[in-house]
Design an enzyme around this catalytic site. Structure first.
Site, PDB file in Angstrom:
ATOM      1  N   HIS A  18       0.481  -1.330  -0.043  1.00 60.51           N
ATOM      2  CA  HIS A  18       0.051  -0.132  -0.191  1.00 60.51           C
ATOM      3  C   HIS A  18       0.857   1.148   0.317  1.00 60.51           C
ATOM      4  CE1 HIS A  18       0.245   0.044   4.295  1.00 60.51           C
ATOM      5  NE2 HIS A  18       0.391  -0.844   4.615  1.00 60.51           N
ATOM      6  N   HIS A  21       3.969   1.670   2.429  1.00 62.23           N
ATOM      7  CA  HIS A  21       5.181   0.952   1.588  1.00 62.23           C
ATOM      8  C   HIS A  21       6.081   1.328   0.119  1.00 62.23           C
ATOM      9  CE1 HIS A  21       2.476  -2.887   3.465  1.00 62.23           C
ATOM     10  NE2 HIS A  21       3.191  -2.481   3.807  1.00 62.23           N
ATOM     11  N   CYS A 127       3.381  -9.270  19.544  1.00 65.11           N
ATOM     12  CA  CYS A 127       2.268  -9.166  18.070  1.00 65.11           C
ATOM     13  C   CYS A 127       2.908  -9.797  17.464  1.00 65.11           C
ATOM     14  CB  CYS A 127       2.134  -8.465  19.042  1.00 65.11           C
ATOM     15  SG  CYS A 127       1.079  -7.518  17.122  1.00 65.11           S
ATOM     16  N   CYS A 130       3.240  -7.389  14.217  1.00 66.27           N
ATOM     17  CA  CYS A 130       3.888  -6.855  14.622  1.00 66.27           C
ATOM     18  C   CYS A 130       5.772  -7.595  14.096  1.00 66.27           C
ATOM     19  CB  CYS A 130       4.612  -6.069  16.068  1.00 66.27           C
ATOM     20  SG  CYS A 130       3.446  -4.440  16.264  1.00 66.27           S
ATOM     21  N   CYS A 145      -2.014  -4.729  21.391  1.00 59.70           N
ATOM     22  CA  CYS A 145      -1.203  -4.667  20.781  1.00 59.70           C
ATOM     23  C   CYS A 145      -1.057  -2.743  20.562  1.00 59.70           C
ATOM     24  CB  CYS A 145      -0.509  -4.787  18.948  1.00 59.70           C
ATOM     25  SG  CYS A 145       0.504  -3.897  18.322  1.00 59.70           S
ATOM     26  N   HIS A 148      -0.931  -2.372  16.612  1.00 58.39           N
ATOM     27  CA  HIS A 148      -2.826  -2.742  15.769  1.00 58.39           C
ATOM     28  C   HIS A 148      -3.327  -2.926  16.179  1.00 58.39           C
ATOM     29  CE1 HIS A 148       0.597  -4.447  14.381  1.00 58.39           C
ATOM     30  NE2 HIS A 148       0.343  -4.307  12.832  1.00 58.39           N
ATOM     31  N   LYS A 296      -2.643   5.080  11.762  1.00 55.30           N
ATOM     32  CA  LYS A 296      -1.424   4.581  10.335  1.00 55.30           C
ATOM     33  C   LYS A 296      -2.486   4.274   9.231  1.00 55.30           C
ATOM     34  CE  LYS A 296       2.029   1.588  10.414  1.00 55.30           C
ATOM     35  NZ  LYS A 296       2.383  -0.324  11.125  1.00 55.30           N
ATOM     36  N   LYS A 299      -3.196  -2.345   6.088  1.00 57.05           N
ATOM     37  CA  LYS A 299      -4.341  -3.467   5.375  1.00 57.05           C
ATOM     38  C   LYS A 299      -5.044  -3.242   6.518  1.00 57.05           C
ATOM     39  CE  LYS A 299      -4.521  -3.460   0.946  1.00 57.05           C
ATOM     40  NZ  LYS A 299      -4.008  -3.729   0.671  1.00 57.05           N
TER      41      LYS A 299
END
Ligand code: MSP
Length: 514
Positions: A18, A21, A127, A130, A145, A148, A296, A299
Site C-alpha cells: 500500500h 510501503h 504480537c 508486529c 498491541c 495494531h 496509521k 491493510k
C-alpha cells in the site's frame, strides 16, 4: 571505490503493498538516483520478508503453502509495483532464497559458538502483526498491541536467547560518538531513552511452528523472523559468500525504516553486528507514517490505499513527487486527494509544466526552434548556483526531500516571475537588433534554467525530465540526462546556442474531472 549503499525494509508478503510501503521505497529510489547523479557507485536494495507466523497464517487462510503464497505475491504484486513506480533497485532479496538462508544459519551458528546464545524459555505477550515480543507494560487496555490495536498472544516456549542485555553500554557509546547514527533527532532520543532503561536478552528462535530458517544445531527451532530478516542487509551483498563484494558494499550508508521498526534497526541490529565484529551502518533514518483519518494507514485497519489508485489519476512522476514534497521526511503526514490535486495543479502543471511549454513555444515562434546565443541573466544564474548547492545538501546529505524540492520549485517560480516581468511577447514586437538581442537574452535564460531543472528533478521525476530534456534538444550536446551531475547542474551556460528546441508533450496534463 566504496559503494553508497541504501536499503529499504524488506516487506512482509502477507498482503499487497500500500501507500505506506511505497513511501519509503520511493524515498530510497530518489536518494539513490541522486547519488548516482553525483557520480557515485551506488547500491540500492529492497526485498521481501517471507518467514514467520504472520505470512504462514495468511497462506493457511488462503489454502496454499507459505512458499506458494510468497511466490505469488512477490511476482504478482510487489515486483510489478516497484517496476511501475520506476524503482531502480540493484537487487531484490527474498528471505526464502538459499543465498540468504544458508548465511543466516552460519551467522547464528557463529554466535552460538562464541557463547553469545543460550537456551532458555520465554513467557510473555507476542504480537504476530508486529512479529514482536512485547512487554506487558506497553500494551493497551485489554492486552491490545499499541500499533495494531488487536489482542496479543501469550507465549510460553523454550527458545534460544541472544545476550542483548550486555550490549547497552556499547550501543550508548556508539550513539554518543555518532550523533547522526539515528535520525531524525526525535527518533534518536527515543532509542537512547529506551537503551538507558536497560535491555533484556532477546529470544532469537521459535519452537511452536516451522515456517522459518531452522536453527542449525537444533532443528526443532526456527530462527526468529526478525533476526532472519535483519540479516538480509548483509547476505544480499556477499556476506559469507563473496568477501570482496562485501568489503566494497558493506557497511550500508543508510537504512531507511519506518518509525515502528526503529528499535530493531537501531538496537538489535547493531548489537548483532557488534557480536560478530562487523562494521555498523552509517545511519538509520526513521520515516514517519502516512496517516488516514488520524490512524496509521494499513491493510489491517482497511485504510491501505493502493498506489495504483493514485498513479492512474495523477501519473507515476507526480506520485513520486507528491509525498516527498508534502511531508517533511521523518514526520507523520496525512494524505488527501484535495491536497494532492492542489499541488499537482499549482506546482507541477502551472509552475513547472507551463514554464516548459511556454519557453518551447516562444523559442519555436520567435527563433524557429533554434536556441539563440546569449549570456543570460546574471541574477537567475546566481540563484541557480545557490539552488543546486542547497538542493544537493538537503536531498543528498540530509534526506530533507521536502526542503530540497521546495528550493528547486522556488527557483522555478523565480524563473516564471522573471518571464512575467520581462514580457518577452512584447519585446518580440521590437524588430531592432537590440530588441532581438533582448529577446534572445530572456529566452536563453529561461531555457538554460529549464536545462538545470531537468537535471535536478530527474531523480524524482525521471519520465517527465526525459521529455523536457528531449524538448530542449539537450542530449546531442550534453549527453544523456542520467549522466548529468547534480552539483554541476548549477553551472550556468551549458545548453549551447543552436540547440533544437521543440514543443514536446505536455508534462502534466489536466486532471480528469478538473
Ligand atoms: N518485515 C518487516 C521489516 C523487516 S526489515 C529487516 C516489516 N514489514 S512491513 O511490511 O510490515 O513494514 C515495512 C515498512 O513499511 C515499515 O518500515 C513500516 O513502517 C512501513 N509502513 C507500513 N505502513 C506505513 C504507513 N502507513 N506509513 C509509512 N510507512 C508505513 O515491518
Amino acid at each position: 571505490m566504496a559503494a553508497y549503499y541504501v536499503s529499504t525494509p524488506i516487506y512482509y508478503v502477507n498482503d499487497a503493498p500500500h501507500l505506506g510501503h511505497a513511501y519509503t521505497t520511493v524515498a530510497g529510489d530518489v536518494l539513490t538516483r541522486w547519488h548516482r547523479q553525483r557520480g557515485e557507485d551506488v547500491w540500492y536494495l529492497t526485498g521481501t520478508d517471507e518467514h514467520g507466523q504472520k505470512v504462514m497464517r495468511t497462506a493457511e487462510a488462503n489454502g496454499v503453502s507459505p512458499q506458494e503464497w510468497c511466490d505469488k505475491l512477490v511476482e504478482e504484486a510487489w515486483k510489478p509495483l516497484w517496476q511501475h513506480l520506476q524503482i531502480a533497485n540493484d537487487d531484490f532479496i527474498r528471505t526464502t532464497e538459499p543465498r540468504h538462508t544458508r548465511r543466516v544459519q552460519e551467522f547464528v551458528q557463529d554466535l552460538y559458538d562464541k557463547g553469545e546464545i543460550y537456551k532458555g524459555s520465554y513467557t510473555g505477550p507476542y504480537c504476530v502483526g508486529c512479529e514482536e515480543f512485547k512487554t506487558p507494560g506497553e500494551l493497551l487496555e485489554g492486552d491490545l498491541c499499541p500499533i495494531h490495536k488487536r489482542p496479543v498472544e501469550w507465549l510460553q516456549e523454550d527458545n534460544y536467547f541472544f545476550k542483548l542485555s550486555e550490549y547497552g553500554p556499547r550501543l550508548l557509546e556508539h550513539y554518543e560518538r555518532h550523533p547522526d547514527f539515528i535520525q531524525p533527532a526525535s527518533a534518536r532520543n527515543e532509542v537512547v531513552q529506551f537503551v538507558k532503561q536497560g535491555l533484556q536478552d532477546l529470544s532469537i528462535s521459535r519452537s511452536t511452528f516451522d515456517w522459518g530458517v531452522p536453527v542449525p544445531w537444533d532443528d526443532k527451532h526456527v530462527i526468529y523472523v526478525w533476526v532472519d530478516a535483519l540479516l538480509n542487509y548483509v547476505t544480499a551483498v556477499g556476506y559469507g559468500s563473496d568477501p570482496e563484494r562485501f568489503e566494497r558494499i558493506w557497511p550500508a550508508n543508510v537504512h531507511l525504516v519506518g518509525k515502528d521498526i526503529l528499535r530493531f534497526h537501531a538496537v538489535i541490529w547493531p548489537a548483532m553486528l557488534m557480536a560478530q565484529g562487523l562494521p555498523l551502518p552509517g545511519k538509520v533514518f526513521a520515516n514517519g507514517w502516512l496517516m488516514v483519518g488520524g490512524e496509521k494507514m494499513s491493510k489491517s485497519n482497511l485504510t491501505g490505499i493502493s498506489p495504483h489508485q493514485l498513479t492512474d489519476h495523477f501519473g507515476v512522476d507526480a506520485y513520486r513527487y507528491y509525498f516527498l514534497r508534502a511531508i517533511p521526511f521523518g514526520q507523520d503526514g496525512s494524505f488527501s486527494w484535495e491536497d494532492f490535486t492542489a499541488r499537482y495543479t499549482s506546482e507541477l502543471a502551472n509552475d513547472f509544466g507551463n514554464l516548459a511549454s511556454r519557453v518551447a513555444a516562444m523559442v519555436g515562434k520567435y527563433f524557429g526552434g533554434v536556441l539563440p546565443s546569449a549570456e543570460g541573466d546574471y541574477h537567475i544564474a546566481q540563484a541557480l548556483a545557490e539552488t543546486a548547492a542547497e538542493a544537493d545538501r538537503a536531498i543528498g546529505d540530509e534526506l530533507d526531500f521536502a526542503g530540497g524540492l521546495g528550493r528547486i520549485f522556488d527557483f522555478v517560480k523565480q524563473v516564471n516571475g522573471y518571464l512575467s516581468e520581462q514580457e518577452p511577447w512584447k519585446v518580440a514586437k521590437d524588430a531592432s537588433p537590440e530588441g532581438q538581442a533582448r529577446l534572445a537574452e530572456i529566452l536563453y535564460t529561461a531555457a538554460e534554467s529549464l536545462r538545470a531543472v531537468a537535471v535536478l528533478l530527474n531523480p524524482v521525476m525521471p519520465t517527465t525530465c526525459a521529455k523536457l530534456w528531449a524538448s530542449l534538444g539537450a542530449e546531442p550536446h550534453l549527453g544523456p540526462l542520467a549522466e548529468q551531475r547534480v552539483l554541476d547542474a548549477g553551472r550556468w551556460g551549458q545548453l549551447p546556442a543552436g540547440a533544437a528546441v521543440t514543443k514536446g508533450e505536455i508534462l502534466f496534463p489536466r486532471l480528469e474531472g478538473q
